[in-house]
Design an enzyme around this catalytic site. Structure first.
Site, PDB file in Angstrom:
ATOM      1  N   SER A 122       0.701  -1.291  -0.046  1.00  0.00           N
ATOM      2  CA  SER A 122      -0.022  -0.030   0.053  1.00  0.00           C
ATOM      3  C   SER A 122       0.960   1.341   0.136  1.00  0.00           C
ATOM      4  O   SER A 122       2.009   1.177   0.467  1.00  0.00           O
ATOM      5  CB  SER A 122      -0.916   0.052   1.109  1.00  0.00           C
ATOM      6  OG  SER A 122      -1.840  -1.143   1.337  1.00  0.00           O
TER       7      SER A 122
HETATM    8  N1  SAH Z   1      -0.472  -3.828   4.040  1.00  0.00           N
HETATM    9  C1  SAH Z   1      -0.407  -4.850   2.812  1.00  0.00           C
HETATM   10  C2  SAH Z   1      -1.234  -4.819   1.983  1.00  0.00           C
HETATM   11  C3  SAH Z   1      -1.176  -5.668   0.838  1.00  0.00           C
HETATM   12  S1  SAH Z   1      -2.323  -5.980  -0.436  1.00  0.00           S
HETATM   13  C4  SAH Z   1       1.187  -4.150   2.400  1.00  0.00           C
HETATM   14  O1  SAH Z   1       1.199  -2.915   2.400  1.00  0.00           O
HETATM   15  O2  SAH Z   1       2.007  -4.747   1.842  1.00  0.00           O
HETATM   16  C5  SAH Z   1      -3.565  -7.020   0.495  1.00  0.00           C
HETATM   17  C6  SAH Z   1      -3.108  -8.331   0.907  1.00  0.00           C
HETATM   18  O3  SAH Z   1      -4.373  -9.100   1.322  1.00  0.00           O
HETATM   19  C7  SAH Z   1      -2.624  -8.749  -0.275  1.00  0.00           C
HETATM   20  O4  SAH Z   1      -1.522  -9.753  -0.127  1.00  0.00           O
HETATM   21  C8  SAH Z   1      -3.662 -10.297  -0.344  1.00  0.00           C
HETATM   22  O5  SAH Z   1      -3.316 -11.378  -0.714  1.00  0.00           O
HETATM   23  C9  SAH Z   1      -4.053 -10.372   0.903  1.00  0.00           C
HETATM   24  N2  SAH Z   1      -5.813 -11.061   1.414  1.00  0.00           N
HETATM   25  C10 SAH Z   1      -6.772 -10.755   0.457  1.00  0.00           C
HETATM   26  N3  SAH Z   1      -7.498 -11.568   0.780  1.00  0.00           N
HETATM   27  C11 SAH Z   1      -7.258 -12.199   1.995  1.00  0.00           C
HETATM   28  C12 SAH Z   1      -8.031 -12.930   2.962  1.00  0.00           C
HETATM   29  N4  SAH Z   1      -8.965 -13.331   2.896  1.00  0.00           N
HETATM   30  N5  SAH Z   1      -7.114 -13.433   4.242  1.00  0.00           N
HETATM   31  C13 SAH Z   1      -5.864 -13.055   4.050  1.00  0.00           C
HETATM   32  N6  SAH Z   1      -5.189 -12.178   3.331  1.00  0.00           N
HETATM   33  C14 SAH Z   1      -5.855 -11.634   2.247  1.00  0.00           C
END
Ligand code: SAH
Length: 213
Positions: free
Chosen positions: A62
């Site tokens: 993000s």
């Molecule tokens: N805070 C993180 C955001 C990554 S994007 C950063 O800044 O790196 C969001 C993430 O949520 C992705 O890695 C995706 O695989 C994960 N995600 C999506 N659905 C999910 C679920 N049901 N349970 C766990 N993770 C999930």
């Protein structure tokens, strides 16, 4: 890298989406954490620019500003037990880990969870518990949590997750359609859940039982 990081922090302090980020603990954490280590080698030149960056598996880290803003909305306290859903790169987790006592973080994609865990180990963050699984239903075995943050776009406010919030707990997540969401903050007061809506944002979708199919 340190200078670039300080410039990044200066930029995010003057939050263009809303109130300035006033919490020094967040700004200090972001000055300290080597964000480039959470980004794949071939994208590292973008580590301190204020935008999302691909981290593989069709996911993104993000934008630093949204990380700061969501952390601000969580109103973290030192002794908090926090649940993060969507570990991704692990950068947001690291910010939480610098401020709160214990962080539980769930990621559905094993390769991302593994990479984040190895970064936490290398940086000696020992208050983070990682797990691979479907975070759209929360982590009931470890509940209640003082704070819960979802860092992927949820189609609606997941009731099953709100139930895992302790009394006076706070929940923050982007809620909306796949293309467009708003940051929502919910404060629990007993059986009451008080909701406030903040800026528009765009996250990758939350998948799983209570997410997008
Ligand atoms: N805070 C993180 C955001 C990554 S994007 C950063 O800044 O790196 C969001 C993430 O949520 C992705 O890695 C995706 O695989 C994960 N995600 C999506 N659905 C999910 C679920 N049901 N349970 C766990 N993770 C999930």
């Amino acid at each position: 890298m340190r200078l670039k990081r300080e410039e990044m922090v200066k930029f995010i302090k003057n939050n263009p989406y809303g109130d300035p980020i006033n919490n020094n603990l967040i700004l200090e954490a972001m000055k300290k954490i080597p964000r480039h280590l959470f980004i794949p080698n071939n994208q590292r030149h973008l580590a301190y620019y204020n935008g999302p960056v691909p981290i593989g598996e069709e996911q993104t880290i993000s934008q630093p500003f949204i990380v700061a803003y969501m952390t601000e909305l969580l109103l973290l306290e030192k002794d908090n037990k926090v649940l993060e859903i969507g570990t991704g790169s692990g950068y947001q987790t690291a910010v939480l880990s610098e401020i709160a006592k214990k962080i539980y973080t769930i990621e559905r994609i094993p390769a991302l969870a593994k990479s984040a865990k190895s970064i936490f180990d290398n940086l000696e963050y020992n208050n983070i518990i990682t797990r691979v699984g479907d975070g759209s239903i929360g982590w009931s075995e470890m509940a209640p949590f003082d704070r819960i943050i979802i860092t992927a776009a949820a189609p609606e406010i997941p009731k099953i997750i709100l139930e895992q919030l302790s009394d006076n707990g706070i929940f923050v997540a982007p809620i909306g359609t796949k293309d467009r969401q708003f940051l929502i903050q919910i404060k629990r007061k007993g059986d009451k859940f008080i909701k406030k809506t903040f800026c528009e944002c765009k996250f990758v979708p939350l998948k799983g039982a209570k997410g997008w199919k």
